[in-house]
Design an enzyme around this catalytic site. Structure first.
Site, PDB file in Angstrom:
ATOM      1  N   LYS A   1       0.857  -1.195   0.000  1.00 19.98           N
ATOM      2  CA  LYS A   1       0.000   0.000   0.000  1.00 19.98           C
ATOM      3  C   LYS A   1       0.889   1.240   0.000  1.00 19.98           C
ATOM      4  O   LYS A   1       1.787   1.375   0.842  1.00 19.98           O
ATOM      5  CB  LYS A   1      -0.900   0.005   1.235  1.00 19.98           C
ATOM      6  CG  LYS A   1      -1.975  -1.070   1.187  1.00 19.98           C
ATOM      7  CD  LYS A   1      -2.722  -1.155   2.490  1.00 19.98           C
ATOM      8  CE  LYS A   1      -3.687   0.012   2.681  1.00 19.98           C
ATOM      9  NZ  LYS A   1      -4.444  -0.154   3.955  1.00 19.98           N
TER      10      LYS A   1
HETATM   11  O1  G3P Z   1      -7.452   0.311   5.494  1.00 18.89           O
HETATM   12  C1  G3P Z   1      -7.527   1.436   6.294  1.00 18.89           C
HETATM   13  C2  G3P Z   1      -8.683   2.291   5.989  1.00 18.89           C
HETATM   14  O2  G3P Z   1      -9.793   1.443   6.006  1.00 18.89           O
HETATM   15  C3  G3P Z   1      -8.844   3.458   6.926  1.00 18.89           C
HETATM   16  O3  G3P Z   1      -9.910   3.244   7.749  1.00 18.89           O
HETATM   17  O4  G3P Z   1     -11.322   3.554   9.713  1.00 18.89           O
HETATM   18  O5  G3P Z   1      -9.050   4.571   9.683  1.00 18.89           O
HETATM   19  O6  G3P Z   1     -10.846   5.498   8.242  1.00 18.89           O
HETATM   20  P1  G3P Z   1     -10.305   4.303   8.899  1.00 18.89           P
END
Ligand code: G3P
Length: 230
Positions: A86
């Site tokens: 990533k």
């Molecule tokens: O893979 C990470 C992405 O899903 C970020 O998620 O919950 O930190 O906005 P969040």
């Protein structure tokens, strides 16, 4: 739409990988920080649980072009086949994506918050783009609409880049991106559980059990069906 699990918690990964139809795991620095300890050992353990065929997405921490390349190669060397690196959707990230994709590495361009970022990532050779649905919604923007726009652009261009939508806070967001042509969604353990849970299902099951017991007593079908050996 395929489902991937957005966590580095080994207990959850073990459970959902065994019992649910998930096709891999995504992590990022925040997700890994929640588990603490030895991040390299943790990633190795995740790969062992998943086996070599499922996808494991691991984010770079380095921020300079040459160091990102080195880190990405080290991640793939550590975790093997079906590991996707990533890389955030920034100028340096796109430069690294172009170089590493040309080497045949699977890159997931992450922290995507606009269709134009996704377009550039796809032209740079990314395997996946990861639009952040809830983070957009929390900015009063249209997270699902962003995924829909990316899906349209990708369909017209015929690119092989897939959409791996991320950052879900609600089950409805997951359903909504599935309905606009998203290829995969990565969801946390809580949202995954909520996708299946329904109080009306629970009351239906309770009614079935009550009706059965009234008519047939406490014996289940398993206990009533004659054993082959009897
Ligand atoms: O893979 C990470 C992405 O899903 C970020 O998620 O919950 O930190 O906005 P969040």
């Amino acid at each position: 739409m395929r489902l991937i699990l957005d966590t580095a918690n080994l207990k959850d990964i073990e459970y959902f990988n065994t019992h649910y139809p998930i096709e891999g795991v995504t992590t990022n620095p925040t997700i890994l920080s929640k588990e603490g300890g030895d991040a390299v050992a943790l990633l190795r353990q995740i790969r062992t649980i998943l086996g070599e065929d499922k996808e494991l997405h691991v984010q770079v921490v380095e921020t300079q072009y040459e160091r990102i390349l080195m880190e990405a190669r080290a991640i793939v060397k550590l975790l093997g086949e079906n590991t996707f690196v990533k890389i955030p959707a920034t100028d340096v990230g796109i430069r690294a994506t172009k170089t590493l994709s040309a080497e045949g590495m699977g890159i997931t361009v992450t922290a995507v918050l606009s269709p134009t970022q996704a377009m550039i990532a796809s032209l740079a050779g990314a395997s996946y783009v990861a639009p952040y649905v809830s983070r957009l919604e929390n900015l009063c923007e249209d997270g699902v609409g962003c995924v829909a726009a990316i899906a349209d652009v990708f369909a017209y261009s015929g690119t092989k880049t897939r959409i791996l939508a991320a950052s879900f806070k609600t089950v409805k967001e997951v359903l909504d991106v599935a309905a606009v042509g998203c290829h995969a969604a990565t969801v946390g353990s809580d949202v995954m559980k909520k996708m299946l849970a329904h109080t009306a299902t629970d009351t239906s099951i309770a009614d079935f059990a009550k009706d059965w017991e009234r008519a047939f007593g406490r014996h289940t079908l398993l206990e009533l069906i004659p054993n082959e050996r009897d």
